[in-house]
Structure formats: structure tokens, C-alpha cells
Design a protein around this motif. Structure first.
Motif, PDB file in Angstrom:
ATOM      1  N   GLU A 133       0.846  -1.189   0.000  1.00  0.00           N
ATOM      2  CA  GLU A 133       0.000   0.000   0.000  1.00  0.00           C
ATOM      3  C   GLU A 133       0.888   1.249   0.000  1.00  0.00           C
ATOM      4  O   GLU A 133       1.639   1.470   0.942  1.00  0.00           O
ATOM      5  N   PRO A 134       0.809   2.073  -1.065  1.00  0.00           N
ATOM      6  CA  PRO A 134       1.662   3.262  -1.119  1.00  0.00           C
ATOM      7  C   PRO A 134       1.282   4.322  -0.077  1.00  0.00           C
ATOM      8  O   PRO A 134       2.117   5.130   0.298  1.00  0.00           O
ATOM      9  N   GLN A 135       0.040   4.320   0.372  1.00  0.00           N
ATOM     10  CA  GLN A 135      -0.421   5.271   1.379  1.00  0.00           C
ATOM     11  C   GLN A 135      -1.071   4.530   2.545  1.00  0.00           C
ATOM     12  O   GLN A 135      -2.299   4.457   2.641  1.00  0.00           O
ATOM     13  N   PRO A 136      -0.260   3.956   3.452  1.00  0.00           N
ATOM     14  CA  PRO A 136      -0.859   3.197   4.557  1.00  0.00           C
ATOM     15  C   PRO A 136      -1.761   4.037   5.451  1.00  0.00           C
ATOM     16  O   PRO A 136      -2.660   3.506   6.092  1.00  0.00           O
ATOM     17  N   THR A 137      -1.557   5.361   5.463  1.00  0.00           N
ATOM     18  CA  THR A 137      -2.429   6.207   6.280  1.00  0.00           C
ATOM     19  C   THR A 137      -3.853   6.263   5.716  1.00  0.00           C
ATOM     20  O   THR A 137      -4.762   6.724   6.396  1.00  0.00           O
ATOM     21  N   GLY A 138      -4.050   5.760   4.505  1.00  0.00           N
ATOM     22  CA  GLY A 138      -5.406   5.666   3.972  1.00  0.00           C
ATOM     23  C   GLY A 138      -6.299   4.817   4.856  1.00  0.00           C
ATOM     24  O   GLY A 138      -7.504   5.075   4.968  1.00  0.00           O
ATOM     25  N   ALA A 139      -5.712   3.819   5.517  1.00  0.00           N
ATOM     26  CA  ALA A 139      -6.489   2.993   6.447  1.00  0.00           C
ATOM     27  C   ALA A 139      -6.995   3.841   7.613  1.00  0.00           C
ATOM     28  O   ALA A 139      -8.112   3.635   8.094  1.00  0.00           O
ATOM     29  N   LEU A 140      -6.189   4.798   8.038  1.00  0.00           N
ATOM     30  CA  LEU A 140      -6.586   5.663   9.156  1.00  0.00           C
ATOM     31  C   LEU A 140      -7.748   6.560   8.763  1.00  0.00           C
ATOM     32  O   LEU A 140      -8.642   6.810   9.569  1.00  0.00           O
ATOM     33  N   VAL A 141      -7.739   7.025   7.530  1.00  0.00           N
ATOM     34  CA  VAL A 141      -8.845   7.841   7.023  1.00  0.00           C
ATOM     35  C   VAL A 141     -10.119   6.998   6.999  1.00  0.00           C
ATOM     36  O   VAL A 141     -11.185   7.462   7.408  1.00  0.00           O
ATOM     37  N   ASP A 142     -10.006   5.756   6.553  1.00  0.00           N
ATOM     38  CA  ASP A 142     -11.179   4.886   6.460  1.00  0.00           C
ATOM     39  C   ASP A 142     -11.811   4.598   7.823  1.00  0.00           C
ATOM     40  O   ASP A 142     -13.036   4.487   7.930  1.00  0.00           O
ATOM     41  N   VAL A 143     -10.996   4.441   8.867  1.00  0.00           N
ATOM     42  CA  VAL A 143     -11.534   4.084  10.188  1.00  0.00           C
ATOM     43  C   VAL A 143     -11.790   5.291  11.097  1.00  0.00           C
ATOM     44  O   VAL A 143     -12.340   5.134  12.183  1.00  0.00           O
ATOM     45  N   ALA A 144     -11.418   6.498  10.654  1.00  0.00           N
ATOM     46  CA  ALA A 144     -11.526   7.695  11.502  1.00  0.00           C
ATOM     47  C   ALA A 144     -12.910   7.922  12.108  1.00  0.00           C
ATOM     48  O   ALA A 144     -13.006   8.218  13.306  1.00  0.00           O
ATOM     49  N   PRO A 145     -13.997   7.791  11.345  1.00  0.00           N
ATOM     50  CA  PRO A 145     -15.307   8.033  11.971  1.00  0.00           C
ATOM     51  C   PRO A 145     -15.585   7.079  13.142  1.00  0.00           C
ATOM     52  O   PRO A 145     -16.199   7.481  14.131  1.00  0.00           O
ATOM     53  N   ALA A 146     -15.131   5.850  13.047  1.00  0.00           N
ATOM     54  CA  ALA A 146     -15.333   4.896  14.147  1.00  0.00           C
ATOM     55  C   ALA A 146     -14.439   5.246  15.330  1.00  0.00           C
ATOM     56  O   ALA A 146     -14.874   5.215  16.490  1.00  0.00           O
ATOM     57  N   ILE A 147     -13.179   5.587  15.054  1.00  0.00           N
ATOM     58  CA  ILE A 147     -12.229   5.931  16.115  1.00  0.00           C
ATOM     59  C   ILE A 147     -12.722   7.155  16.876  1.00  0.00           C
ATOM     60  O   ILE A 147     -12.549   7.260  18.094  1.00  0.00           O
ATOM     61  N   ALA A 148     -13.366   8.080  16.178  1.00  0.00           N
ATOM     62  CA  ALA A 148     -13.861   9.303  16.810  1.00  0.00           C
ATOM     63  C   ALA A 148     -14.954   9.038  17.839  1.00  0.00           C
ATOM     64  O   ALA A 148     -15.321   9.943  18.594  1.00  0.00           O
ATOM     65  N   LYS A 149     -15.449   7.815  17.916  1.00  0.00           N
ATOM     66  CA  LYS A 149     -16.434   7.459  18.947  1.00  0.00           C
ATOM     67  C   LYS A 149     -15.809   7.523  20.342  1.00  0.00           C
ATOM     68  O   LYS A 149     -16.515   7.623  21.342  1.00  0.00           O
ATOM     69  N   VAL A 150     -14.465   7.444  20.409  1.00  0.00           N
ATOM     70  CA  VAL A 150     -13.745   7.555  21.674  1.00  0.00           C
ATOM     71  C   VAL A 150     -13.266   9.000  21.807  1.00  0.00           C
ATOM     72  O   VAL A 150     -12.562   9.504  20.933  1.00  0.00           O
ATOM     73  N   GLU A 151     -13.647   9.663  22.881  1.00  0.00           N
ATOM     74  CA  GLU A 151     -13.305  11.064  23.080  1.00  0.00           C
ATOM     75  C   GLU A 151     -11.798  11.279  23.170  1.00  0.00           C
ATOM     76  O   GLU A 151     -11.088  10.504  23.821  1.00  0.00           O
ATOM     77  N   GLN A 152     -11.324  12.335  22.525  1.00  0.00           N
ATOM     78  CA  GLN A 152      -9.902  12.693  22.599  1.00  0.00           C
ATOM     79  C   GLN A 152      -9.709  13.682  23.740  1.00  0.00           C
ATOM     80  O   GLN A 152     -10.405  14.688  23.822  1.00  0.00           O
ATOM     81  N   THR A 153      -8.762  13.367  24.638  1.00  0.00           N
ATOM     82  CA  THR A 153      -8.524  14.222  25.804  1.00  0.00           C
ATOM     83  C   THR A 153      -7.130  14.863  25.789  1.00  0.00           C
ATOM     84  O   THR A 153      -6.875  15.770  26.562  1.00  0.00           O
ATOM     85  N   GLN A 154      -6.226  14.374  24.941  1.00  0.00           N
ATOM     86  CA  GLN A 154      -4.895  14.963  24.771  1.00  0.00           C
ATOM     87  C   GLN A 154      -4.634  15.060  23.277  1.00  0.00           C
ATOM     88  O   GLN A 154      -5.200  14.303  22.482  1.00  0.00           O
ATOM     89  N   PHE A 155      -3.721  15.965  22.906  1.00  0.00           N
ATOM     90  CA  PHE A 155      -3.459  16.200  21.498  1.00  0.00           C
ATOM     91  C   PHE A 155      -1.971  16.183  21.214  1.00  0.00           C
ATOM     92  O   PHE A 155      -1.166  16.466  22.101  1.00  0.00           O
ATOM     93  N   CYS A 156      -1.622  15.881  19.965  1.00  0.00           N
ATOM     94  CA  CYS A 156      -0.220  15.817  19.559  1.00  0.00           C
ATOM     95  C   CYS A 156       0.492  17.137  19.826  1.00  0.00           C
ATOM     96  O   CYS A 156       1.598  17.161  20.329  1.00  0.00           O
ATOM     97  N   ARG A 157      -0.112  18.221  19.427  1.00  0.00           N
ATOM     98  CA  ARG A 157       0.562  19.516  19.507  1.00  0.00           C
ATOM     99  C   ARG A 157      -0.229  20.526  20.274  1.00  0.00           C
ATOM    100  O   ARG A 157      -1.313  20.555  20.475  1.00  0.00           O
TER     101      ARG A 157
END
Length: 157
Positions: A133-157
Motif C-alpha cells: 500500500e503506497p499510502q498506509p495512512t489511507g487505512a486511518l482515514v477509512d476508520v476515523a469516523p469509528a475511532i472518533a467514537k472515543v473522546e480525545q482528551t490529549q493532542f499531539c501539539r
């Protein structure tokens, strides 16, 4: 053909098709029983990187494969400790709703490993090199709506 016999024939056809789906051996994360993992699993898409969903062997996991390897999502993994590893924010827009998920990314000889940052329970996505897969982060885009079901409490930057 009677209605009952037609229903049995359709059921048998469905069972044969369902039996063709690959089963991917997966391992549950230590926090897989967390109720938030159930919400994530139910919201995951039927395809990731254009791969169909496969059967899995462990709670809190999902996989997509066509035989060259599998994209695997594991919910309830250990929270990443503070790290110097690459932390990246990926924002997607699904039906007009923007979702940003922060990921710690690493790789080894088998493939890419992405672990959510700032979400509890943490979720890991593995994308093997075998998929080419030339763009493995494409998998992250595909699953993002499901992952967003878990609240984010800290951030990268």
C-alpha cells in the motif's frame, strides 16, 4: 419452488458465501472489554483500503483482507507513553463533519503500526508491508469516523 424451499436455498447460499470470508487470527487488547470498544467495533466500515471485512478471532478486533495480509484494528491496547516517535494529526471530512485523530506511528519489518494518542481506550491499526500500500495512512482515514467514537482528551501539539 416453494417459498420455504427458496428461503432455505437462499440461506444455504448465504452460508456458503459467509464461509468464504477469511478468518484472521487476532489478539485482544488488555482493555478490549471497555464499552467504548464496542462502539468503535460497531462503527467500523465494511471496507478499508478497498479490502473487504474479514472474520476475526478476538474481542475488540477487526480486520480487512484479500489474502496478501490484513489491516487489523485492535481496540483497548495500552496507552502510548510520552514519546519522541512521530505523532501526526489526520483530519477527515465525512458527510460534512470533520474528525481529527492523533496517531503515534511506528514501523517494523512487518509493516506500519499506528496507535491513537489521547484517547482512552487506545486503538491500534496495523497495515502490513505485504499489502504494498503506497499510502498506509489511507487505512486511518477509512476508520476515523469509528475511532472518533472515543473522546480525545490529549493532542499531539
Amino acid at each position: 419452488m416453494t417459498q420455504q424451499r427458496r428461503a432455505l436455498t437462499l440461506s444455504a447460499s448465504f452460508l456458503i458465501l459467509a464461509g468464504c470470508a477469511p478468518t484472521i487470527a487476532t489478539t485482544a487488547g488488555p482493555y478490549a472489554p471497555d464499552p467504548a470498544c464496542a462502539s468503535v467495533m460497531l462503527a467500523l466500515p465494511e471496507s478499508v483500503l478497498n479490502l473487504p471485512r474479514a472474520q476475526v478471532t478476538a474481542q475488540g478486533t477487526a480486520a480487512w483482507s484479500e489474502g496478501n495480509g490484513a489491516v487489523v484494528v485492535t481496540c483497548g491496547v495500552e496507552q502510548p507513553a510520552p514519546t519522541q516517535e512521530d505523532c501526526q494529526s489526520i483530519t477527515t471530512n465525512v458527510f460534512g463533519i470533520e474528525e481529527t485523530v492523533d496517531w503515534i506511528s511506528t514501523s517494523d519489518d512487518r509493516g506500519w503500526i499506528f496507535t491513537t494518542y489521547g484517547r482512552d481506550p487506545a486503538i491500534m491499526v496495523q497495515v502490513p508491508h505485504a499489502l504494498n500500500e503506497p499510502q498506509p495512512t489511507g487505512a486511518l482515514v477509512d476508520v476515523a469516523p469509528a475511532i472518533a467514537k472515543v473522546e480525545q482528551t490529549q493532542f499531539c501539539r
